[in-house]
Design an enzyme around this catalytic site. Sequence first.
Site, PDB file in Angstrom:
ATOM      1  N   PHE A   1     -41.334  -5.253  27.787  1.00  0.00           N
ATOM      2  CA  PHE A   1     -40.009  -5.460  27.772  1.00  0.00           C
ATOM      3  C   PHE A   1     -39.160  -5.028  29.233  1.00  0.00           C
ATOM      4  CE2 PHE A   1     -41.319  -3.798  23.514  1.00  0.00           C
ATOM      5  CZ  PHE A   1     -40.594  -4.926  22.735  1.00  0.00           C
TER       6      PHE A   1
ATOM      7  N   ASN B   1     -38.027 -14.231   9.127  1.00  0.00           N
ATOM      8  CA  ASN B   1     -37.855 -15.251  10.241  1.00  0.00           C
ATOM      9  C   ASN B   1     -36.214 -15.108   9.861  1.00  0.00           C
ATOM     10  OD1 ASN B   1     -37.745 -17.476  12.058  1.00  0.00           O
ATOM     11  ND2 ASN B   1     -37.501 -18.917  10.390  1.00  0.00           N
ATOM     12  N   ALA B   2     -35.512 -14.169   9.649  1.00  0.00           N
ATOM     13  CA  ALA B   2     -34.071 -13.816   9.412  1.00  0.00           C
ATOM     14  C   ALA B   2     -33.431 -14.274  10.979  1.00  0.00           C
ATOM     15  CB  ALA B   2     -33.745 -12.441   8.980  1.00  0.00           C
ATOM     16  N   ARG B   3     -32.175 -14.777  10.827  1.00  0.00           N
ATOM     17  CA  ARG B   3     -31.524 -15.382  12.251  1.00  0.00           C
ATOM     18  C   ARG B   3     -30.199 -14.482  12.345  1.00  0.00           C
ATOM     19  NH1 ARG B   3     -34.804 -18.363  15.548  1.00  0.00           N
ATOM     20  NH2 ARG B   3     -36.814 -18.796  14.333  1.00  0.00           N
TER      21      ARG B   3
ATOM     22  N   HIS C   1     -39.225 -26.338  26.139  1.00  0.00           N
ATOM     23  CA  HIS C   1     -39.031 -25.022  25.223  1.00  0.00           C
ATOM     24  C   HIS C   1     -39.039 -23.840  26.155  1.00  0.00           C
ATOM     25  CE1 HIS C   1     -40.745 -22.502  21.601  1.00  0.00           C
ATOM     26  NE2 HIS C   1     -39.469 -22.515  21.578  1.00  0.00           N
TER      27      HIS C   1
ATOM     28  N   ARG D   1     -38.560 -23.553   9.828  1.00  0.00           N
ATOM     29  CA  ARG D   1     -38.834 -25.033   9.985  1.00  0.00           C
ATOM     30  C   ARG D   1     -40.053 -25.459   9.240  1.00  0.00           C
ATOM     31  NH1 ARG D   1     -41.308 -25.395  14.513  1.00  0.00           N
ATOM     32  NH2 ARG D   1     -41.232 -23.541  15.276  1.00  0.00           N
TER      33      ARG D   1
ATOM     34  N   CYS E   1     -43.065 -14.294  21.034  1.00  0.00           N
ATOM     35  CA  CYS E   1     -43.662 -13.753  22.204  1.00  0.00           C
ATOM     36  C   CYS E   1     -42.754 -13.154  23.262  1.00  0.00           C
ATOM     37  CB  CYS E   1     -44.501 -14.988  23.002  1.00  0.00           C
ATOM     38  SG  CYS E   1     -46.129 -15.430  22.089  1.00  0.00           S
TER      39      CYS E   1
END
Length: 611
Positions: A516, A382-384, A245, A77, A269
């Site tokens: 986790f 930032n691979a998606r 969000h 972004r 986060c």
Amino acid sequence: MTTVNAPEFVRHPKLIAWVEEIANLTKPAKIEWCDGSEEEYQRLIDLMIANGTMQKLNQEKHPGSYLANSDPSDVARVEDRTYICSQNKEDAGATNNWEDPAVMREKLNGLFEGSMKGRTMYVVPFSMGPLGSHIAHIGIELTDSPYVAVSMRKMARMGKAVYDVLGTDGEFVPCVHTVGTPLAEGQKDVAWPCNPEKYIVHYPETREIWSFGSGYGGNALLGKKCLALRIASVMGREQGWLAEHMLILGVTNPQGEKHYIAAAFPSACGKTNFAMLIPPAGYEGWKIETVGDDIAWIKPGEDGRLYAINPEAGFFGVAPGTNTKTNPNCMATLHKDVIYTNVAVTDDGQVWWEGLSKEVPANLTNWKGQPHVNGEKAAHPNARFTVAAGQCPSIDADWENPAGVPISAFIFGGRRADTVPLVSEAFDWVDGVYKAATMGSETTAAAVGQQGIVRRDPFAMLPFAGYNMADYFDHWLNLGAKVSEKAEASGNKLPKIFNVNWFRRDAEGNFVWPGFGQNMRVLEWIIDRCEGRANAVETPIGFVPTYEDLNWEGTEFTKEQFDLITNQDKDQWVTEIESHTELFNKLGERLPKALKERQAALLEAVKLASN
């Protein structure tokens, strides 16, 4: 002039006229009206494989899955190129970029003029939220990117059925997107067209979105952050609802009681991990189910409860760090039909990213399409992955319920090495809004004895609020007051508000809390507080549990460790609360007085407390 040729299933004159208007401006070679069919999807995928935009992955290991590699300049972004062009600058506020709408329109008209030459304009109809839900809204995106068209099919309800809901005069949010690289006759296209000049522009009063120059994610899939947060937050303020969000999860205890929780965390986060949490050993009979991992639209019901939907239909998640240990449900979701972007690939067509396995596979091709060199990132940070939410094994049975699911509690959390305890409950709605308004997250991993820089990220909405942040706080306060009256009349209560921090560190700089699945222990206490069952101690900054108030079955987490992540250092808290003034001053005179008063009361309480 490009022929519009609207198909029979489009019966909306205003929409057809708008498509014609944009086609006259952008001058595409042809127009395709997307119907959302499997045949169309496959045809566009094949087109992108032929163009070099996509490659087919190993169909045994990744059935129906493909990989796209973006241009190295187009990977995330672009907050500095994102504008809220309200009529008045004050309505955008200090946290947004603003430009006079008349000036911006002139600028964009120049950029969009002929921007789709030599390309196909795809008309992409989509519903944010279940089709026909009273909480849902429809958008139409005009784009010259087939990558956007196929991604929107996974991320929203996209296709012919949207036009049935729209009818002949239904409302829609007009979204215009171009990669900004027109093709001259006979010119060969590049694999990932984009333009160094980028604009992501929102006109809140007219509910329009214009995006130029980027083919990537949140800049180009305009239903996501642009519509579902920036434009929707403006709608919500006008109409009395919230666009947030937030993830939404359902928690069911062994007795069959079910609660839904909405939680806001800044990027990186662990929102997706929390939304798909698997209860740890000692929690047999408990169940966590996923409604959404990123965005919640929340509307008050007649009974004074707040009902939330996930406006999206897919997950657009960060791949690096995701593995069978951190998020087994997410890995299971990725078993088929995934579009990956900027991950690495092995020579036999399997995907890989940092954190997927300890060993780096041999003969790896990195996200730039080059042989991987040790010491460099194989996948972009930032691979998606883009995948349909319905594939998630923990998906909630009511995730597409058009009425939404009732929210029992809100959780806000950031990444803090010290100061903020593991969990605290706000004293009341105003206190909760204050805590969410002032939440911060560290931008850098804290080195030993050196705190990371805390960036204030109110409600985790800093990059996404479509109007003045001070007005946004005011909207939360007003909504709480209104809904509270309705709730009392129906024998219900407002959701409780909690703050969490999974990221406290010890003197050596190591994380103390295992996080986790272990976050379930905090979640259980939160649920029990909503039910009025759990104990808590009142402190100056909220109600907190003691070590004995949490369930430690199946773990050896000690009281000493617990004390380390829950202690409240008086000096740190005085500094913390005083530092909120910087944000408040930035937001200016529209800041609600109630928050200034809350700050003064908190500061006094903390100073009076013994350390």
